[in-house]
Structure formats: structure tokens, C-alpha cells
Design a protein around this motif. Structure first.
Motif, short mmCIF file in Angstrom:
data_model
loop_
_atom_site.label_atom_id
_atom_site.label_comp_id
_atom_site.label_asym_id
_atom_site.label_seq_id
_atom_site.Cartn_x
_atom_site.Cartn_y
_atom_site.Cartn_z
N SER A 130 -8.45 -1.22 0.83
CA SER A 130 -6.98 -0.75 1.91
C SER A 130 -6.88 -0.30 3.59
O SER A 130 -6.75 -1.55 3.82
CB SER A 130 -6.46 0.07 1.30
OG SER A 130 -5.22 0.21 1.86
N GLY A 184 -9.77 5.03 -5.51
CA GLY A 184 -10.53 5.15 -4.38
C GLY A 184 -10.65 4.05 -3.66
O GLY A 184 -11.57 3.77 -3.76
N ARG A 185 -9.56 3.32 -3.53
CA ARG A 185 -9.22 2.48 -3.07
C ARG A 185 -8.36 2.62 -1.01
O ARG A 185 -8.73 1.42 -0.98
CB ARG A 185 -8.50 0.91 -3.84
CG ARG A 185 -9.14 0.71 -4.73
CD ARG A 185 -10.03 0.31 -4.92
NE ARG A 185 -10.57 -0.04 -5.71
CZ ARG A 185 -11.09 -1.04 -6.47
NH1 ARG A 185 -11.84 -2.25 -5.26
NH2 ARG A 185 -11.89 -1.51 -7.91
N GLN A 186 -8.79 3.34 -0.68
CA GLN A 186 -8.25 3.81 0.75
C GLN A 186 -9.27 3.37 1.40
O GLN A 186 -8.91 2.09 2.10
CB GLN A 186 -8.52 4.55 1.25
CG GLN A 186 -8.08 6.44 0.22
CD GLN A 186 -8.89 6.82 -1.38
OE1 GLN A 186 -8.83 6.41 -1.66
NE2 GLN A 186 -8.62 8.49 -1.72
N GLU A 187 -10.84 3.12 1.54
CA GLU A 187 -11.56 2.42 2.70
C GLU A 187 -11.39 0.89 2.30
O GLU A 187 -11.19 0.40 3.57
CB GLU A 187 -13.27 2.45 2.33
CG GLU A 187 -13.29 4.43 2.06
CD GLU A 187 -14.88 4.52 2.19
OE1 GLU A 187 -15.64 3.22 1.71
OE2 GLU A 187 -15.37 5.67 2.22
N MET A 193 0.75 -1.26 -0.09
CA MET A 193 -0.27 0.05 0.15
C MET A 193 1.05 1.37 -0.02
O MET A 193 0.76 1.71 -1.37
CB MET A 193 -1.25 -0.17 0.85
CG MET A 193 -1.99 -1.32 1.00
SD MET A 193 -3.36 -0.78 -0.63
CE MET A 193 -2.43 -2.20 -0.88
N TYR A 194 1.74 0.93 0.70
CA TYR A 194 2.78 2.43 0.45
C TYR A 194 3.58 2.26 -0.85
O TYR A 194 3.36 3.36 -0.99
CB TYR A 194 4.15 2.58 1.43
CG TYR A 194 4.41 3.59 1.74
CD1 TYR A 194 4.43 4.71 2.79
CD2 TYR A 194 6.31 3.07 0.94
CE1 TYR A 194 5.54 5.43 2.05
CE2 TYR A 194 6.74 4.39 1.02
CZ TYR A 194 6.61 5.46 1.94
OH TYR A 194 7.69 6.46 1.68
N VAL A 239 -3.96 3.73 -4.64
CA VAL A 239 -4.27 3.21 -4.36
C VAL A 239 -5.36 4.53 -3.86
O VAL A 239 -6.80 4.68 -3.97
CB VAL A 239 -4.39 3.20 -2.87
CG1 VAL A 239 -5.03 3.43 -1.22
CG2 VAL A 239 -3.08 1.85 -2.68
N ARG A 240 -4.66 5.99 -3.84
CA ARG A 240 -5.70 7.07 -3.65
C ARG A 240 -6.42 7.11 -5.27
O ARG A 240 -8.26 7.95 -5.85
CB ARG A 240 -4.97 8.56 -3.54
CG ARG A 240 -4.72 8.32 -2.43
CD ARG A 240 -3.50 9.54 -1.64
NE ARG A 240 -3.33 9.54 -0.51
CZ ARG A 240 -3.88 9.84 0.39
NH1 ARG A 240 -4.62 10.11 0.20
NH2 ARG A 240 -3.32 9.64 2.08
N VAL A 241 -5.87 7.02 -6.62
CA VAL A 241 -6.51 6.98 -8.15
C VAL A 241 -7.59 7.15 -7.79
O VAL A 241 -8.95 6.98 -8.58
CB VAL A 241 -5.30 6.89 -9.23
CG1 VAL A 241 -5.81 7.07 -10.02
CG2 VAL A 241 -4.49 7.69 -8.86
N HIS A 247 1.03 4.05 -3.22
CA HIS A 247 -0.35 4.63 -2.45
C HIS A 247 -0.92 5.66 -3.09
O HIS A 247 -1.70 6.19 -3.33
CB HIS A 247 0.48 5.47 -1.53
CG HIS A 247 1.45 6.48 -2.11
ND1 HIS A 247 2.63 5.85 -1.94
CD2 HIS A 247 1.39 7.72 -2.23
CE1 HIS A 247 3.67 6.68 -2.42
NE2 HIS A 247 2.31 8.56 -2.67
N THR A 248 0.12 6.21 -4.61
CA THR A 248 -0.78 7.39 -5.61
C THR A 248 -2.37 6.51 -6.70
O THR A 248 -2.63 6.72 -6.43
CB THR A 248 0.21 7.10 -6.75
OG1 THR A 248 1.39 8.29 -5.86
CG2 THR A 248 -0.67 8.46 -8.31
#
Length: 627
Positions: A261, A256-259, A245-246, A252-254, A249-250
Motif C-alpha cells: 500500500s 500484511g499489505r502495508q508495504e 486504503m483508509y 490491509v493490516r490483516v 485499513h483493517t
């Protein structure tokens, strides 16, 4: 999963430190021996004090035997039995000189025991740190010998966890348990010997609780061991998730998978919490249970010892020493039992490290060929003779592939995704070994060449750039197997058309970047890696979508630079953008692991086959969409 086997294997790792182990054990034995003698000496001081108190309260001039006989005549047989075991002189008080000498002897004994234990602890630290140092070296060497297929299967965070967290846990476990465990076991033996010397009956009473201690330790240890295995497996999974995830991380944000993750992290974290809680709680039950057994032992010894003093069979000093010994006897048992959680945690980590060390390695290198070394630089002729390869035994990827590449020629490899283009290059680099046929370099089978010798002749630029923390000059110089000057680094950068943008940076070539390449764009990172390939001065050049991250103008400049670099060298170019390979000497079109067409750009377009379809799909259709 195999506590005994893994524990023994971990102990065998200490064998190379025999030179320090034997002095450590000798110092520990002497220290424990002196510590064990201490209570007996203090008991002698107690006997002297008690004898003085009794003597002062009896009439002077009579003998001990007369005093005892007088008490019996008066019907006080119990007191008479007790005083019969006391070495007193009627009418004489406490001999403080004798007491002082005994206390000084006790002090010397305990000081000596402490100094010897300090020596043993120091040597133990040396032994453990050297052992873990060698284990780290073994892990690093193992990672260098593992085939690429291992890293394709394993999560990067999981491998890192074994090489860092598990090794650190082994070190901490050995530091916290090894010296204490040796000291506890020696103390048990020494104290038991002194107990039998003082009173065999009391020693047997003290041993009554030992089977109960063993049962408690075995039952609790058996219940907690699987939880420690799950704890460190969960730690590896959590580290793998965090690392992934680190790194991404870009993305993941692009997307919208933050939740999602966060949810996955919570699941891994919950699994680690549950395993850790159960492991620590279950093993934590050990100490209070062992304290209960220890207190039970203390009560039994105190009661039976009191009765023995009353009967005159033992002196008060001996009972005092025995009660101390009973504490010294039960305390090591409690310590050994309470270390069960540390031992199980350390052995669980050791199993994970041993699993890595036992992983199947790539085939060892063939011995260096002196004749070939003397022959000098290879010409660069590459031949593939009926090469076959498969990742899975039942799923063939490349079957019977034959190809001849003349020295200095540029070979372009095109085809749809999954056709085997990158696999072909991996076989050439011996990242994977062919399952059939052979690949030769100047007529020499590459399987008979040492890998470092083969790869020293090959320069490779991948689609995914790799930089490390350091200056830009250091990153470019990484491509050379020798010390290079700043002028050579700058010349390579100019050849790759990277010199202009590097000089616009605040510190120029001395600009420090991290392993993510922060401060430079994706295209600029690609230029740095291409400059690195220029500096390596390879015989064979491999470009795997090397210009995919640069703009059109830079792509043209790089193509010109590559043309100069490729002069007199054999080049393999993997490309999806067909505009980059028009000038190749031969273009190979691959589908399903086989070469379906080969020829020049003009010849393949004229044949109207697979290459023409790829070309039309990439350019003609794109033109229609633009119109």
C-alpha cells in the motif's frame, strides 16, 4: 484536453448572473478609466513644477519666446527646443496653488477608482460564489441521476475528488483570475488609448514588444497545459487510493499489505509530484520572461521619450505619464501571462467536472400515475415475464427468466456465486434496467413507474450494512419516509430484537455513532439496519444475506421477527445459509442466470437435484468433517 472549448463552457456558466455581471463590468470600466487618467493628471503636476523651476531661473520681464530666441542666438538650440515645449513664465516660480489643485484632483481620481474597484470585486465575488454554488448543485443532482453501473466502473475516491477538489479548484481559480483578468484587459485598452493620445510614435514603440509577449505566453502555455491535465488526474488517482486504503485499513493490516500500500501510495504521490512540478515550473517561467519583455519595453520608451523631450516634441510631464503608462501597459500583460498556470489548472478541473456532468444518465422516470396513487397500497404481486439482462452487450447473464410471485409469499433465491441472485433483485429495484422482457408489480410494468414510487414500496436489507454519523434512533428512523415518533422507532427495534443491546449502550437510543459504526459490532449494525427495514413498512421485503453477520441465536430471533414482518408482504430472500429459508413458500435455485429448480424445501430435497446437492454440500459434508 480542449482548453478553449472548456474555457468557454466555464464562462457560459456565469450567464445566469447577468444582473450582477453588468454592474460589475460597469464599475470595473469606470475604475480603470479613472486609474488611466491618473498618470496624465500627475504629469500635469510635474509640468507645473518644472515650469516653475525654469521660470524662476529666467529673467523676469522677458517673454517665453524671447528666452527661447536668446538661447538659440547663444547656440544652445537643444535647450531652446526643450524649453519651447514648457509652459513657463519668466521670473515666476512654482505655482503651489495650481499644483495643489492638480494633486487633489489626482487624489480624488484614485480614491474613486479604488472605491469602484471595491464594488467590482464585491460583485465578482458574488457572481463566482453563486456560479460555483450552482455547479455543486448540478454535480449533486447528476450523481443522483447516474445509473448504478457508473459507480460500479468509477473509483469512489475519483468521483469524490471531482465533486470536491476540482470544484474547489475552479472556485479558487475564478476568485484569483476573473476580476484581475477583466481589470488587466480593460487597463490594456485604456492605457493604449492614452498612449496614442499623448504620442502615437511612443505608443508604436511600446507595441513593438507585444508580439514577443504573445509568443512567449503561447509557447509557455502550450507546454504547461498537458501537465496541468495530468496533475488533476493524478490528484484523483491519489485520492481514490487513499480512500480505498483508509476504508479497508483493517484488511490491509490483516494481510500484511502495508508495504505494498505504501509503495502504491508512493507511486501515485510521485506521479502527482512530477505532474505538479512540471506544470508549476513550466508555467512559472512565464512571469520572469514577461518581466524581461516589460523591462525591454521600458528601456525603449525611456530612450525614445528622452529624445522627444530633447527635441521639444513632448513635455517632461507627458514623458513621465507615458513611462507610467508603459508600466501599466506591460504589467497587465505580465499579470495575464502569469495567470496562465491558474487558468490552465482551473480549466483542467472544469474539464473533469464537465466530464462527470456529461456522463450518460439513467433513463428518466415516467410521469406519476394518478390512478394508481388513488388505488392505495399495492398488493405485492410480482411477475417476471421473459426477463433478459446483460452487463456487457456480448455477455448474457439472464435469458428468458419468467416467474410469478403471489402477494404475501416468501421467495428464497439460492445458488452458487455469480448465478444472478443479486442481479435479479437489482432489476426488481430498477438499479439496472432489463434488456428484454418486463417486470410487473400488480400488473403494472415497473419501467412505467417513477423510481421513488417503486422503491417506496420496497424495503431492503443488504449484507453490507450502511450507517451514517448520528444517533442510533436517527439511523433507524432513516427508513421512514415521514416523521416518526420515538415510540415507533423503539417498536421497530424491539421487532428486530435490537432494543436489548441498544439500551445497554451509555446513551441508549441517543448514542452517537459514526459512519463506520464504531462502538457496535457487525451483528449489532445488522440489527439496526433490519430495524430500519421494519420501520419502512414495505409492501415487498428484500433480504440479501441479511443475517450473515449475526450469531445463531440472534438469527433465530430475526427469522421469527421476519416471519411477522413478512406476513401479508411479498418477500425475496437471498441466502447462502440454507437453514434460513426452510419455511419459504417457494425456493428458486439459480445457475448461470436461469432458474433450474423451484419448489418448497421438502419438495426440492425429494427431487435430489441442484438444491439437494447444495444442501448436502453445506450440511452433510460439514457433519462429516466435524465427526
Amino acid at each position: 484536453m480542449d482548453f478553449t472549448g472548456s474555457g468557454r463552457r466555464l464562462l457560459r456558466r456565469l450567464a445566469p448572473e447577468r444582473a450582477a455581471l453588468w454592474p460589475m463590468l460597469a464599475a470595473a470600466v469606470l475604475s480603470v478609466g479613472l486609474s488611466v487618467v491618473g498618470p496624465k493628471i500627475l504629469g500635469m503636476a510635474t509640468d507645473l513644477v518644472f515650469a516653475g523651476v525654469v521660470g524662476r531661473q529666467t529673467a523676469e520681464g522677458a517673454s517665453k519666446e524671447q528666452v527661447v530666441a536668446s538661447l538659440r542666438e547663444q547656440g544652445d538650440g537643444g535647450l531652446a527646443d526643450m524649453l519651447a515645449g514648457v509652459d513657463f513664465i519668466p521670473g515666476q516660480g512654482i505655482d503651489f496653488t495650481a499644483v495643489g489643485r492638480v494633486l487633489l484632483a489626482a487624489l480624488a481620481v484614485y480614491v474613486g477608482a479604488g472605491l469602484l474597484m471595491l464594488v467590482a470585486t464585491r460583485l465578482s465575488t458574488v457572481v463566482i460564489n453563486r456560479t460555483v454554488y450552482r455547479m455543486r448543485e448540478d454535480v449533486q443532482g447528476k450523481l443522483a441521476r447516474l445509473p448504478l453501473s457508473y459507480f460500479d466502473r468509477a473509483q469512489r475516491g475519483e468521483v469524490l475528488s471531482r465533486a470536491t477538489n476540482d470544484l474547489d479548484n475552479i472556485s479558487q481559480t475564478l476568485q484569483q483570475t476573473m476580476g484581475q483578468l477583466i481589470n488587466s484587459l480593460l487597463t490594456i485598452v485604456g492605457v493604449l488609448a492614452m498612449m496614442f493620445w499623448i504620442s502615437p510614435l511612443l505608443a508604436l514603440v511600446a507595441l513593438v514588444t507585444v508580439p514577443l509577449s504573445v509568443v512567449v505566453a503561447a509557447r509557455v502555455g502550450k507546454r504547461s497545459q498537458p501537465h496541468f491535465v495530468r496533475q488533476w488526474a493524478s490528484t484523483g488517482s491519489l485520492n481514490a487510493h487513499v480512500e480505498e486504503m483508509y476504508t479497508g485499513h483493517t484488511l490491509v493490516r490483516v494481510f500484511g499489505r502495508q508495504e505494498e500500500s505504501a509503495r502504491q501510495f508512493a507511486e501515485h504521490n510521485e506521479a502527482l509530484y512530477e505532474a505538479g512540478f512540471r506544470a508549476q515550473f513550466t508555467s512559472g517561467m512565464m512571469q520572469p520572461l514577461m518581466f524581461f519583455v516589460s523591462n525591454l519595453n521600458y528601456v525603449l520608451v525611456a530612450v525614445v521619450g528622452g529624445l522627444r523631450v530633447a527635441s521639444g516634441s513632448l513635455s517632461i510631464g507627458d514623458v513621465q505619464a507615458f513611462i507610467q503608462y508603459s508600466r501599466q501597459f506591460s504589467m497587465p500583460l505580465t499579470q495575464v501571462a502569469s495567470m496562465a498556470n491558474l487558468l490552465q489548472s482551473g480549466v483542467a478541473s472544469a474539464e473533469r467536472v464537465f466530464e462527470l456532468l456529461d456522463a450518460e444518465e439513467q433513463e428518466p422516470d415516467a410521469p406519476r400515475q394518478e390512478g394508481r396513487t388513488a388505488a392505495g397500497r399495492p398488493a405485492g404481486r410480482v411477475d417476471l415475464e421473459k426477463v433478459s439482462f446483460r452487463y456487457e452487450p456480448d455477455r448474457p447473464l439472464i435469458e428468458g427468466l419468467s416467474l410469478s410471485v403471489e402477494p404475501g409469499h416468501t421467495v428464497a433465491i439460492v445458488g452458487p456465486t455469480g448465478a444472478g441472485k443479486t442481479t435479479l433483485v437489482n432489476l426488481l429495484m430498477r438499479f439496472y434496467e432489463v434488456t428484454g422482457g418486463r417486470i410487473t408489480l400488480d400488473g403494472t410494468d415497473i419501467a412505467s413507474m417513477p423510481r421513488d414510487e417503486l422503491r417506496a414500496d420496497i424495503g431492503m436489507v443488504l449484507q453490507d450494512t450502511w450507517l451514517f454519523g448520528g444517533t442510533i434512533a436517527d439511523n433507524i428512523a432513516y427508513g421512514a419516509a415521514r416523521e416518526v415518533s420515538r415510540e415507533e422507532v423503539e417498536e421497530a427495534a424491539r421487532a428486530a430484537h435490537a432494543d436489548r443491546f441498544i439500551r445497554t449502550l451509555p446513551e441508549g437510543y441517543d448514542t452517537v455513532i459514526d459512519d463506520e459504526g464504531s462502538g457496535v459490532s457487525a451483528g449489532e449494525k445488522q440489527l439496526i439496519t433490519i430495524a430500519r427495514a421494519f420501520l419502512s413498512d414495505p409492501v415487498i421485503l428484500v433480504l440479501d444475506e441479511a443475517t450473515s453477520s449475526v450469531d445463531t441465536r440472534t438469527e433465530v430471533l430475526i427469522q421469527q421477527a421476519m416471519a411477522r414482518l413478512a406476513h401479508g408482504r411479498t418477500s425475496f430472500v437471498i441466502a447462502h445459509r440454507l437453514s434460513t429459508i426452510r419455511d419459504a413458500d417457494v425456493i428458486l435455485v439459480m445457475e448461470d442466470g436461469a432458474i433450474v429448480e423451484q419448489g418448497t424445501h421438502t419438495e426440492l430435497l425429494g427431487a435430489r437435484g441442484a438444491y439437494a446437492r447444495l444442501y448436502d454440500a453445506q450440511f452433510a459434508q460439514a457433519a462429516v468433517e466435524v465427526e
